[in-house]
Write an enzyme that holds these catalytic residues in place. Structure first.
Site, PDB file in Angstrom:
ATOM      1  N   HIS A  28       0.831  -1.205   0.000  1.00 60.39           N
ATOM      2  CA  HIS A  28       0.000   0.000   0.000  1.00 60.39           C
ATOM      3  C   HIS A  28       0.869   1.260   0.000  1.00 60.39           C
ATOM      4  O   HIS A  28       0.437   2.310  -0.469  1.00 60.39           O
ATOM      5  CB  HIS A  28      -0.922   0.033   1.220  1.00 60.39           C
ATOM      6  CG  HIS A  28      -1.980  -1.021   1.197  1.00 60.39           C
ATOM      7  ND1 HIS A  28      -1.780  -2.291   1.668  1.00 60.39           N
ATOM      8  CD2 HIS A  28      -3.254  -0.985   0.740  1.00 60.39           C
ATOM      9  CE1 HIS A  28      -2.893  -2.997   1.511  1.00 60.39           C
ATOM     10  NE2 HIS A  28      -3.798  -2.227   0.957  1.00 60.39           N
ATOM     11  N   ASP A  70      -4.367  -6.042  -8.042  1.00 58.69           N
ATOM     12  CA  ASP A  70      -4.640  -5.346  -6.792  1.00 58.69           C
ATOM     13  C   ASP A  70      -4.867  -3.866  -7.152  1.00 58.69           C
ATOM     14  O   ASP A  70      -4.706  -3.457  -8.309  1.00 58.69           O
ATOM     15  CB  ASP A  70      -3.470  -5.525  -5.826  1.00 58.69           C
ATOM     16  CG  ASP A  70      -3.894  -5.447  -4.372  1.00 58.69           C
ATOM     17  OD1 ASP A  70      -4.974  -4.902  -4.090  1.00 58.69           O
ATOM     18  OD2 ASP A  70      -3.133  -5.928  -3.498  1.00 58.69           O
TER      19      ASP A  70
END
Length: 309
Positions: free
Chosen positions: A140, A212
Site C-alpha cells: 500500500h 490489486d
C-alpha cells in the site's frame, strides 16, 4: 463508505439500478473477517483468519458466513481468500490475514473457504499471487521485493495457488510485488512473465485475473496510473482495480482508449479479457436484482455459531 446496513443495501441496489439492463455488474467487496472487515456496524465480526484456523475453526463454515454476509448486501464477488503463507514474522500487511504459516495449512483452509463462498453463490478471488507472505514492505505504501527463484516459489508460495487452480478457482488477484528472479523490472501485476508466463501458461490458470488496487503506493510511486493500466492489460490482467478517486479511474480509462486507438492494445487482446469476464458472470448467474434489508439477527447468529460453536 459503509455507514449502516440500510445505507449499504441502498448503495448496492442503486448501483444495480444505474446499470439498468446492461450486463450485470461485478459487485465486489474485500470481506475477509478480522482486520479486513467491510460489513456495517450492525454485523458482528469474525476473528482473523490465522487465529480462527489456529483455534480449530472450520474453514468451510467460515466461507459460508462470508458468503452470507456478502450476498445479504448485494455483493456477488469477494476478494477474500488470502493464499499467502505467513512465513515472515515482520510481515505486517498480511500477518494474521493468512490462514497459516505453512503451505499445507493455507491450502487446506483456503480451498475450504473458497468452497463455502461458492456454495452461497459468491465468486471467490484468491490472492495475493504469487504470494505476499514473505515480504516486509506493505505494498500500500511501497514496492515489496522478493528475491526467490522459480523453484523456491514452486516449493512454497505457489503451492496453495496451484491447488486452487487445479480445483477450478474462478479468479485470482495479482499483487504489486517485484519478483526479481522472474522479472527484475516490473511488479507481478504488470509483468507478462508473471501473469501470462507463470500464472496462465505454467500453472494453467484460465480464469479472470484481477490486479490489486492500482492506486497503491507500490504502483503510484513508480508509474503513472495510465501507463500502469496499459501495462497490466499487456501483462494479461483482465480487470483493473482503481479504488480511489474518480480522476484516477478517468486517467486509467483514457490511457486504455488511447492504447487501443494507437494499436498498442489489440482488439484480440481486449476480446480475450471480455470473454473471460462474461463467462464468469454467466457461470455464476449474476443478476441486477435488488436486495432487501437483510435479517441482521440471523446473520449475527450465523457468525456466533461459527465463532463459538
Amino acid at each position: 463508505n459503509v455507514e449502516s446496513a440500510q445505507q449499504l443495501a441502498d448503495l448496492t441496489n442503486e448501483l444495480k439500478t444505474l446499470n439498468g439492463d446492461n450486463t450485470p455488474l461485478f459487485m465486489c467487496v474485500v470481506q475477509e473477517g478480522g482486520r479486513v472487515d467491510r460489513m456495517p456496524p450492525e454485523v458482528d465480526d469474525l476473528p482473523s483468519a490465522y487465529d480462527y484456523i489456529a483455534g480449530g475453526g472450520d474453514p468451510l463454515e467460515r466461507g459460508k458466513v462470508l458468503s452470507a454476509q456478502c450476498a445479504a448486501f448485494g455483493f456477488n464477488l469477494d476478494f477474500s481468500t488470502c493464499l499467502d503463507i505467513w512465513s515472515n514474522p515482520d510481515n505486517t500487511v498480511i500477518g494474521d490475514r493468512a490462514y497459516g504459516s505453512d503451505p499445507d495449512t493455507v491450502t487446506r483452509a483456503g480451498l475450504a473457504v473458497n468452497e463455502g463462498l461458492e456454495q452461497g453463490g459468491v465468486i471467490p478471488v484468491v490472492k495475493h499471487f504469487p504470494g505476499h507472505g514473505d515480504t516486509d514492505t506493505d505494498s500500500h505504501v511501497g514496492l515489496p521485493v522478493v528475491n526467490k527463484t522459480r523453484g523456491e516459489l514452486l516449493e512454497s508460495e505457489l503451492l496453495p495457488f496451484q491447488s486452487a487452480i487445479d480445483g477450478g478457482v474462478p479468479a485470482v488477484m495479482v499483487a504489486h510485488i517485484l519478483m526479481t528472479q522472474l522479472d527484475p523490472d516490473r511488479p507481478a501485476s504488470l509483468s507478462p512473465e508473471v501473469v501470462t508466463g507463470l500464472l496462465r501458461e505454467e500453472l494453467g490458470f484460465a480464469g479472470v485475473v484481477f490486479t490489486d488496487d492500482l492506486t497503491m503506493g507500490a504502483i503510484t510511486q513508480n508509474y503513472g496510473l495510465g501507463e500502469a493500466a496499459v501495462l497490466a492489460v499487456e501483462a494479461g490482467c483482465d480487470v483493473l482495480l482503481v479504488c480511489h478517486e474518480a480522476s484516477a479511474v478517468e486517467e486509467a480509462y483514457t490511457a486504455l482508449l488511447e492504447a487501443v486507438d494507437t494499436g498498442r492494445l489489440s482488439q484480440e487482446r481486449l476480446d480475450e479479457s471480455v470473454r473471460r469476464i462474461l463467462t464468469l458472470k454467466q457461470t455464476y448467474g449474476l443478476t441486477g436484482d435488488p436486495v432487501d434489508l437483510p435479517d441482521l439477527e440471523a446473520l449475527n447468529t450465523q457468525v456466533d455459531t461459527v465463532v463459538n460453536g
